[in-house]
Design an enzyme around this catalytic site. Structure first.
Site, mmCIF file in Angstrom:
data_model
loop_
_atom_site.group_PDB
_atom_site.id
_atom_site.type_symbol
_atom_site.label_atom_id
_atom_site.label_comp_id
_atom_site.label_asym_id
_atom_site.label_seq_id
_atom_site.Cartn_x
_atom_site.Cartn_y
_atom_site.Cartn_z
ATOM 1 N N ARG A 16 0.312 -27.697 2.569
ATOM 2 C CA ARG A 16 0.188 -26.691 1.509
ATOM 3 C C ARG A 16 1.076 -25.459 1.742
ATOM 4 N NH1 ARG A 16 -6.058 -25.885 1.162
ATOM 5 N NH2 ARG A 16 -6.061 -27.172 3.027
ATOM 6 N N ASN A 224 -4.145 -21.980 5.376
ATOM 7 C CA ASN A 224 -3.643 -23.246 4.840
ATOM 8 C C ASN A 224 -2.458 -23.083 3.908
ATOM 9 O OD1 ASN A 224 -5.586 -25.103 6.012
ATOM 10 N ND2 ASN A 224 -7.064 -23.969 4.791
ATOM 11 N N ASN A 383 37.008 2.204 16.438
ATOM 12 C CA ASN A 383 36.759 1.609 17.758
ATOM 13 C C ASN A 383 37.264 0.177 17.866
ATOM 14 O OD1 ASN A 383 34.833 0.785 15.889
ATOM 15 N ND2 ASN A 383 33.275 0.444 17.462
ATOM 16 N N SER A 402 36.468 17.726 9.492
ATOM 17 C CA SER A 402 36.041 16.691 8.547
ATOM 18 C C SER A 402 37.136 15.670 8.270
ATOM 19 C CB SER A 402 35.647 17.345 7.222
ATOM 20 O OG SER A 402 34.497 18.130 7.411
#
Ligand code: UD1
Ligand code: CA
Length: 450
Positions: A16, A224, A383, A402
């Site tokens: 089931r 079940n 990286n 920035s």
């Protein structure tokens, strides 16, 4: 006191579930159903036997634990037959505790009660009272004493009205169990060897069957299908949340909190809604987790604020740090005390020194960053060259303007200042302004658009 062996029945297919996985490998709170039962069994028993059948190899391979004794039940001929497969390996002078791989929330205290009764009486049965007993074996009593178990399919109309049902869980003196099992036959409606038949046999032999009635339905509930699985997951989470709250954790809505692993916490921690904890997570004192965060295998210090929609995995977060909103802290990252990781920032395999700030829109990977560094918006540590990963080192007090790219391998010195919009390919010295960008020029006359 006799030692206790657990026999866990796990041979069923569980059709089931509509899954390629054997039923006992379905998970509840990120742990297999069988894993939950094993944990309880191992806490109480000297040896654990697991009876497998359908998908037996798959089940076996999912558990690395060498202390588990696997027993094969090639054909599923009934619960009595299943238990019998383990009996040749079990010493007579012991107690056998029968458990089920698909009944995951059984509690230690209940099993202790049951086995204690079995030590005294030889046979002890765990039953439960159900409003709707349909489908279960009914407990037949006379003068309040258990006499037998009658399966639904073998029961008469009167017996079907009985609301006390068999959970299937029992503890029996192993010597007696062997004798009884050898007499079990399959003369019943289902043509199965019923484990439940041993109860009437024990009574027939003059034994008093000790009775333990489960206090909580969830403890003996079998799984079940996926609906029952979800229902038990909810129960498990709610029970766990109640425990956490009793220990002082504030949960804004315990129904919208999931811990699928281990959580420890200090005093005055608060967790808002839709937070998922996985693996092993610890929180210090006064730490707060805002809505929609997923935290896996992390050590988080005191006074930390995890802001909304942040993901943290395999990381250590220092005291007083602030993470998010919308931050992603990836494995092998260590965030120092009072550091700030802001929105849309991804940090991977890096150490961020104390008081450093990466406030907006950055990627920082394979980096060792000192203390009091300021990383401007949109800075990226480049990286990866397509083949290898390279390290970036940033000294204490550096200021990265920035939208700069730091092409690793690279060392940025202490108190270095990187001009905004730079692409840095070579080491930048301490205490100096480094920038790499074309000088701004303006043409005297704007070109004609034609
Ligand atoms: C069984 C009990 C019933 C009880 C109910 C509780 C018997 C005869 N009946 O009924 O009294 O109320 O559990 O849920 O014991 N299994 C095996 N090998 C087998 C047969 C079963 O490993 O040959 C395992 C199944 O995987 C399952 C468990 O035993 O986990 C119970 O078997 P199932 O056939 O579902 O028993 P029920 O008919 O529910
Ligand atoms: Ca059955």
């Amino acid at each position: 006191m006799k030692h206790i062996n657990a026999i866990i029945l796990a041979a069923g297919k569980g059709s089931r579930m509509n899954s390629t996985k054997p039923k006992v490998l379905q998970t509840l709170s990120n742990k297999t159903l069988l894993g939950h039962v094993l944990m309880q069994a191992q806490a109480l028993c000297s040896q654990v036997f697991v009876v497998v059948g359908f998908g037996g190899n798959q089940v076996r391979q999912s558990f690395k634990d060498d202390s588990i004794n696997w027993v094969e039940q090639a054909e599923q001929l009934g619960t009595g037959h299943a238990v019998q497969q383990a009996m040749p390996y079990i010493d007579d002078d012991s107690i056998s505790l029968v458990l089920y791989g698909d009944v995951p929330l059984i509690e230690q205290s209940t099993l202790e009660k049951l086995t204690t009764q079995a030590q005294k009486n030889g046979v002890a049965l765990l039953s439960v009272m159900l409003e709707n007993p349909t489908g279960y074996g009914r407990i037949i009593r006379q003068n309040n004493q258990i006499q037998a178990i009658i399966e639904q399919k073998d029961a008469n109309i009167e017996q079907l009205k009985i609301c006390e049902v068999n959970t299937g869980i029992m503890a029996v003196d192993s010597g007696l169990l062997k004798t009884y099992l050898s007499n079990v036959d399959s003369n019943n409606t289902q043509g199965e060897f019923y484990l439940t038949d041993i109860i009437a046999m024990a009574v027939g032999a003059g034994k008093t069957v000790a009775s333990v009635i489960a206090e909580n339905e969830f403890e003996v509930a079998g799984v079940n299908d996926k609906m029952q699985l979800a229902a038990l997951e909810k129960t498990f989470q709610q029970n766990q949340a109640s425990q956490f709250m009793q220990q002082g954790l504030t949960l804004r809505d315990s129904a919208r909190f999931d811990c699928r692993g281990y959580l420890s916490f200090g005093q005055d921690c608060e967790i808002d809604v839709n937070v998922v904890i996985e693996g092993d997570v610890s929180l210090g004192n006064n730490t707060t987790i805002a809505p929609n965060c997923i935290i896996k295998n992390a050590k988080i210090g005191d006074n930390v604020a995890i802001l909304p929609n942040s993901l943290i995995e395999n990381a250590v977060i220092g005291d007083g740090a602030s993470i998010g909103p919308f931050a992603r802290i990836r494995p092998e990252t260590k965030i120092g005390n009072n550091a700030k990781i802001g929105n849309f920032v991804e940090v991977k395999k890096s150490t961020i020194g104390k008081g450093s700030k990466i406030s907006h829109l950055s990627y920082v990977g394979d980096t060792v960053m000192g203390a009091e560094v300021n990383i401007g918006a949109g800075v990226i540590t480049c990286n990866y060259d397509g083949t290898n990963k390279h390290q970036t080192t940033i000294g204490d007090g550096a200021f990265i303007g920035s939208d700069s790219q730091l092409i690793a391998p690279l060392v940025i010195g202490k108190n270095a200042l990187i001009g905004a919009g730079s692409t840095i390919t070579k080491n930048a010295p301490d205490n100096a302004l480094t920038l790499s960008r074309a000088k701004q020029t303006s043409l005297k006359k704007r070109k004609n658009h034609d």
